[in-house]
Structure formats: structure tokens, C-alpha cells
Design a protein around this motif. Structure first.
Motif, mmCIF file in Angstrom:
data_model
loop_
_atom_site.group_PDB
_atom_site.id
_atom_site.type_symbol
_atom_site.label_atom_id
_atom_site.label_comp_id
_atom_site.label_asym_id
_atom_site.label_seq_id
_atom_site.Cartn_x
_atom_site.Cartn_y
_atom_site.Cartn_z
ATOM 1 N N ALA A 120 5.173 0.494 5.616
ATOM 2 C CA ALA A 120 5.915 -0.520 5.477
ATOM 3 C C ALA A 120 6.993 -0.561 4.322
ATOM 4 O O ALA A 120 8.129 -1.096 4.272
ATOM 5 C CB ALA A 120 5.076 -1.975 5.729
ATOM 6 N N LEU A 121 6.449 -0.420 3.028
ATOM 7 C CA LEU A 121 7.057 -0.162 2.064
ATOM 8 C C LEU A 121 8.430 0.844 1.954
ATOM 9 O O LEU A 121 9.345 0.319 1.809
ATOM 10 C CB LEU A 121 6.403 -0.111 0.697
ATOM 11 N N VAL A 122 7.787 1.912 2.805
ATOM 12 C CA VAL A 122 8.991 2.977 2.706
ATOM 13 C C VAL A 122 10.118 2.433 3.781
ATOM 14 O O VAL A 122 11.374 2.722 3.580
ATOM 15 C CB VAL A 122 8.307 4.431 3.279
ATOM 16 N N GLU A 123 9.836 2.078 4.923
ATOM 17 C CA GLU A 123 10.656 1.410 5.896
ATOM 18 C C GLU A 123 11.547 0.303 5.090
ATOM 19 O O GLU A 123 12.921 0.636 5.325
ATOM 20 C CB GLU A 123 9.765 0.731 6.998
ATOM 21 N N ASP B 115 12.837 3.205 10.310
ATOM 22 C CA ASP B 115 11.676 2.588 11.383
ATOM 23 C C ASP B 115 10.662 3.765 11.264
ATOM 24 O O ASP B 115 11.082 5.066 11.437
ATOM 25 C CB ASP B 115 12.320 2.100 12.603
ATOM 26 N N ALA B 116 9.407 3.514 10.942
ATOM 27 C CA ALA B 116 8.393 4.502 10.944
ATOM 28 C C ALA B 116 7.234 4.195 11.792
ATOM 29 O O ALA B 116 6.658 2.703 11.632
ATOM 30 C CB ALA B 116 7.936 4.903 9.566
ATOM 31 N N ARG C 227 12.691 7.125 12.097
ATOM 32 C CA ARG C 227 13.909 7.082 12.802
ATOM 33 C C ARG C 227 14.927 6.238 11.613
ATOM 34 O O ARG C 227 14.352 5.498 11.157
ATOM 35 C CB ARG C 227 13.766 6.113 14.036
ATOM 36 N N GLY C 228 16.052 6.832 11.634
ATOM 37 C CA GLY C 228 17.121 6.492 10.837
ATOM 38 C C GLY C 228 18.099 7.429 10.709
ATOM 39 O O GLY C 228 18.430 8.142 11.459
ATOM 40 N N THR C 229 19.104 7.111 9.597
ATOM 41 C CA THR C 229 20.188 8.077 9.489
ATOM 42 C C THR C 229 19.497 9.560 8.892
ATOM 43 O O THR C 229 18.343 9.461 8.486
ATOM 44 C CB THR C 229 21.057 7.662 8.252
ATOM 45 N N LEU D 196 14.912 11.580 3.296
ATOM 46 C CA LEU D 196 14.232 10.876 2.006
ATOM 47 C C LEU D 196 12.878 10.296 2.143
ATOM 48 O O LEU D 196 11.938 10.638 1.285
ATOM 49 C CB LEU D 196 15.298 9.729 1.513
ATOM 50 N N ALA D 197 12.649 9.871 3.459
ATOM 51 C CA ALA D 197 11.123 9.574 4.040
ATOM 52 C C ALA D 197 10.315 10.820 3.701
ATOM 53 O O ALA D 197 9.286 10.516 3.494
ATOM 54 C CB ALA D 197 11.466 8.701 5.054
ATOM 55 N N ARG D 198 10.919 12.034 4.576
ATOM 56 C CA ARG D 198 10.170 13.029 4.355
ATOM 57 C C ARG D 198 9.718 13.560 2.816
ATOM 58 O O ARG D 198 8.596 13.723 2.599
ATOM 59 C CB ARG D 198 10.925 14.256 5.175
ATOM 60 N N ILE D 199 10.696 13.500 2.003
ATOM 61 C CA ILE D 199 10.531 14.043 0.749
ATOM 62 C C ILE D 199 9.630 12.950 0.045
ATOM 63 O O ILE D 199 8.693 13.390 -0.716
ATOM 64 C CB ILE D 199 11.786 13.770 -0.061
#
Length: 342
Positions: A46-49, A55-56, A66-68, A74-77
Motif C-alpha cells: 500500500a505504501l509503494v502504491e 496499483d499492486a 499496474r501503472g506507467t 520503479l516499483a520493481r526496483i
């Protein structure tokens, strides 16, 4: 003096409407670590979202994001580096997750690199003490830790909550643990918020301790309590007001001056000239929070100016973007800065 001020990188970030939404699936093998990675009730997700506007959804040991393309990259990193940290045996708290997001956002990578997971391994500076390992939570913290490693005199300046004092005490504790130094000396000027020692009750220790309490708190967070007490008794750790530094030469030590914006010019000169062989000095303060009498120049502000061209001295400048306390602290600091700047 080398001045370090980190500016967040926007390199590779897509402009609004420049790319379609996409999704990636991250898979992690160790189910036990996955529970810690995602957090209780998926709080880390939720924090990363919230921070990256993605959306995760977690499904077992998989995470669909999901996102740009840039935001999902960046979420992956972020998650890859947090998972690596867990594999190394470190625990995660909310501040670590926020820090990982901040560090990922500062990386100079293109949308394609972020999407493909390239350059995703961050070589974060860290400090290991007998109680915990502290990882840099912002690019400026990373620069600050590295500056303390390579320089004998470091100035860390910026707003509250950026980790200036906490990291300095952690670094000092790590050197003492490894036997690189013989002692730690922590000091503060006894002037804050318009108060003076004479108005406080008790003997000198009773008068001084309230000013030094933040240093005690940081120390006990790094070192087991019984070790702290023993080191205080033997003099391996000394906590004293700035006035007690006069006339001393401090060798084989890490000497930290906190709240240095409240030193006078002569106090700062006196302190800096205490530096002895095999010692390091770390001076921290916030030039926007000076409590000296009106019209009196801050020794910290003067020193930053006078020593700006001296080789071997490093000045690291923190900003509100580096605040690692509760996210509201960042908003509060920015609100006050905006008010007083206008």
C-alpha cells in the motif's frame, strides 16, 4: 570544503499522457521473506502504491503491478532491493520501504531500464552497529555516510528529521565497536528555545541532561544498554555540553557537535580546533532554527562560509525531501519554509 546537495533526478520520467499503462509480475521464491516484503495486511504494498501511483495486487509469492512503464519499473526496483535486504538477514520497517522508494526515484535510469529491471541493484551506503544495520534512506543520507567514511571533518546541515544526528551517532558507534577509535564524544551547546541553564532546577548534570537527551536516545538505539552504561562509566563514551570542550585536544575519537546552529563564532572556532590525531569531527545543525539572541551570528553559518574552500572538509546539505520521519513532518517543514520565505 566539498559541498554536497542532492537533487532528485527526473531523468527518463514520462510526461503526462506520454505512455500507456502497463503491468508487470514480480515473483519471489522465499515465501517466508515474501510475508515480510509485502508487510502485515500488505501495508508495504500500500505504501509503494501511494508513493509511486501504481496499483499492486499480491497473489501468493507474486506481485502484479499496474501503472506507467516508468512507475512500474520503479516499483520493481523498490521491491527487488527490499527483498535482497531481507535475504541478507535485515528486518524491514515502514521507513525502510519509504527510503527504498526514495532511492529508486533518485536513480538516473530511463523508462525502459526501469521497466526491464536494469540497474536495479542499489549500492546503498550502510552503517553496522552491535544492535542493528542502518541503510541510507535517501541519496543525501547515502552521500552523508560516504562523506563520514572518507573525511575527517563533515558538516551535516538541514531540517529536523533528516537523520543528521542519528547517522552520525551510528557511525561513531560502529567505529568504537570495531576498535578503530577509543572513544565517542557527543556535545551540544546548552542554548535552545530561549532557555538558559541557570533557570533549570538541580545540579549541573540535571541542568545539562535535558539538552543532551536526543544524543542519549540515539546512542541507546545503536548499542545495548549495558554497553552504553559501561562505556559512560569508563569514559569511552562522553556526553557533555560544548563549554566542557575548551582546552582539550581530542585524539582517537569521533567528536559530534549537534545543534551547532546555536554556537557562537568563538564557540565554533574553539570546537573545531579540538581535532586531534586519528579523530573525526561531525558537526550537525539546522541554520533555519537558530535560537541565539537577536543579532548574534551563528557559528555554524559562519563556519560553512569561511571553510567552504578548505580541502578535506565536506558539507552535506539536507532538504525537506530527505526527511525520514513521519510523512507529515515533510509537509510541516515545507509549510513553515514557505511561510518564512515569503
Amino acid at each position: 570544503m566539498n559541498n554536497i546537495k542532492i537533487q532528485p533526478s527526473n531523468s527518463g520520467r514520462p510526461q503526462k499522457g506520454a505512455s500507456d499503462l502497463t503491468h508487470i509480475v514480480l515473483v519471489y521464491d522465499d515465501n517466508r521473506l515474501v510475508r515480510e516484503l509485502f508487510g502485515q495486511f500488505d501495508e508495504n504494498i500500500a505504501l509503494v502504491e501511494r508513493e509511486l501511483h501504481v496499483d499492486a495486487v499480491a497473489r501468493g509469492n507474486e506481485l502484479e503491478v499496474r501503472g506507467t512503464p516508468y512507475a512500474t519499473g520503479l516499483a520493481r526496483i523498490t521491491f527487488d532491493n527490499l527483498y535482497t535486504r531481507l535475504q541478507q538477514g535485515h528486518e524491514l520497517v515502514a521507513g525502510d520501504v519509504e527510503g527504498a522508494v526514495r532511492m529508486a526515484m533518485s536513480m538516473d535510469v530511463s523508462s525502459a531500464d526501469a521497466q526491464n529491471g536494469k540497474k536495479s541493484k542499489l549500492a546503498l551506503a550502510s552503517i553496522s552497529t552491535s544492535k542493528k544495520t542502518i541503510h541510507a534512506r535517501s541519496p543525501t543520507q547515502d552521500a552523508y555516510i560516504r562523506a563520514m567514511e572518507r573525511s575527517e571533518l563533515v558538516f551535516g546541515c538541514g531540517p529536523a528529521g533528516t537523520g543528521k544526528t542519528y547517522l552520525a551517532v551510528a557511525y561513531a558507534a560502529s567505529l568504537l565497536d570495531r576498535g578503530i577509535i577509543d572513544r565517542i564524544i557527543l556535545s551540544r551547546p546548552a542554548v535552545e528555545a530561549g532557555e538558559r541553564l541557570g533557570f533549570l532546577p538541580g545540579d549541573m548534570k540535571d541542568k545539562v541532561d535535558p539538552y543532551l537527551r536526543p544524543l542519549y536516545d540515539a546512542l541507546y538505539d545503536m548499542v545495548p544498554g549495558e554497553k552504553v552504561e559501561r562505556a559512560l562509566d569508563t569514559g569511552a563514551i562522553e556526553i557533555a555540553p560544548l563549554a566542557f570542550m575548551r582546552g582539550r585536544t581530542l585524539a582517537n575519537a569521533v567528536v559530534i557537535l549537534d545543534e551547532a546552529q546555536n554556537t557562537t563564532s568563538m564557540q565554533m572556532k574553539m570546537f573545531l580546533t579540538r581535532l586531534g590525531e586519528n579523530s573525526k569531527m561531525i558537526v550537525t545543525g539546522d541554520p533555519s532554527q537558530i535560537d541565539l539572541p537577536s543579532g548574534q551570528k551563528s557559528g555554524l553559518v559562519e563556519a560553512l562560509d569561511l571553510l567552504s574552500d578548505v580541502s578535506g572538509i565536506v558539507s552535506v546539505r539536507f532538504t525537506a525531501a530527505d526527511i525520514v520521519r513521519h510523512r507529515l513532518v515533510t509537509k510541516i517543514v515545507k509549510a513553515y519554509d514557505s511561510q518564512y520565505a515569503s
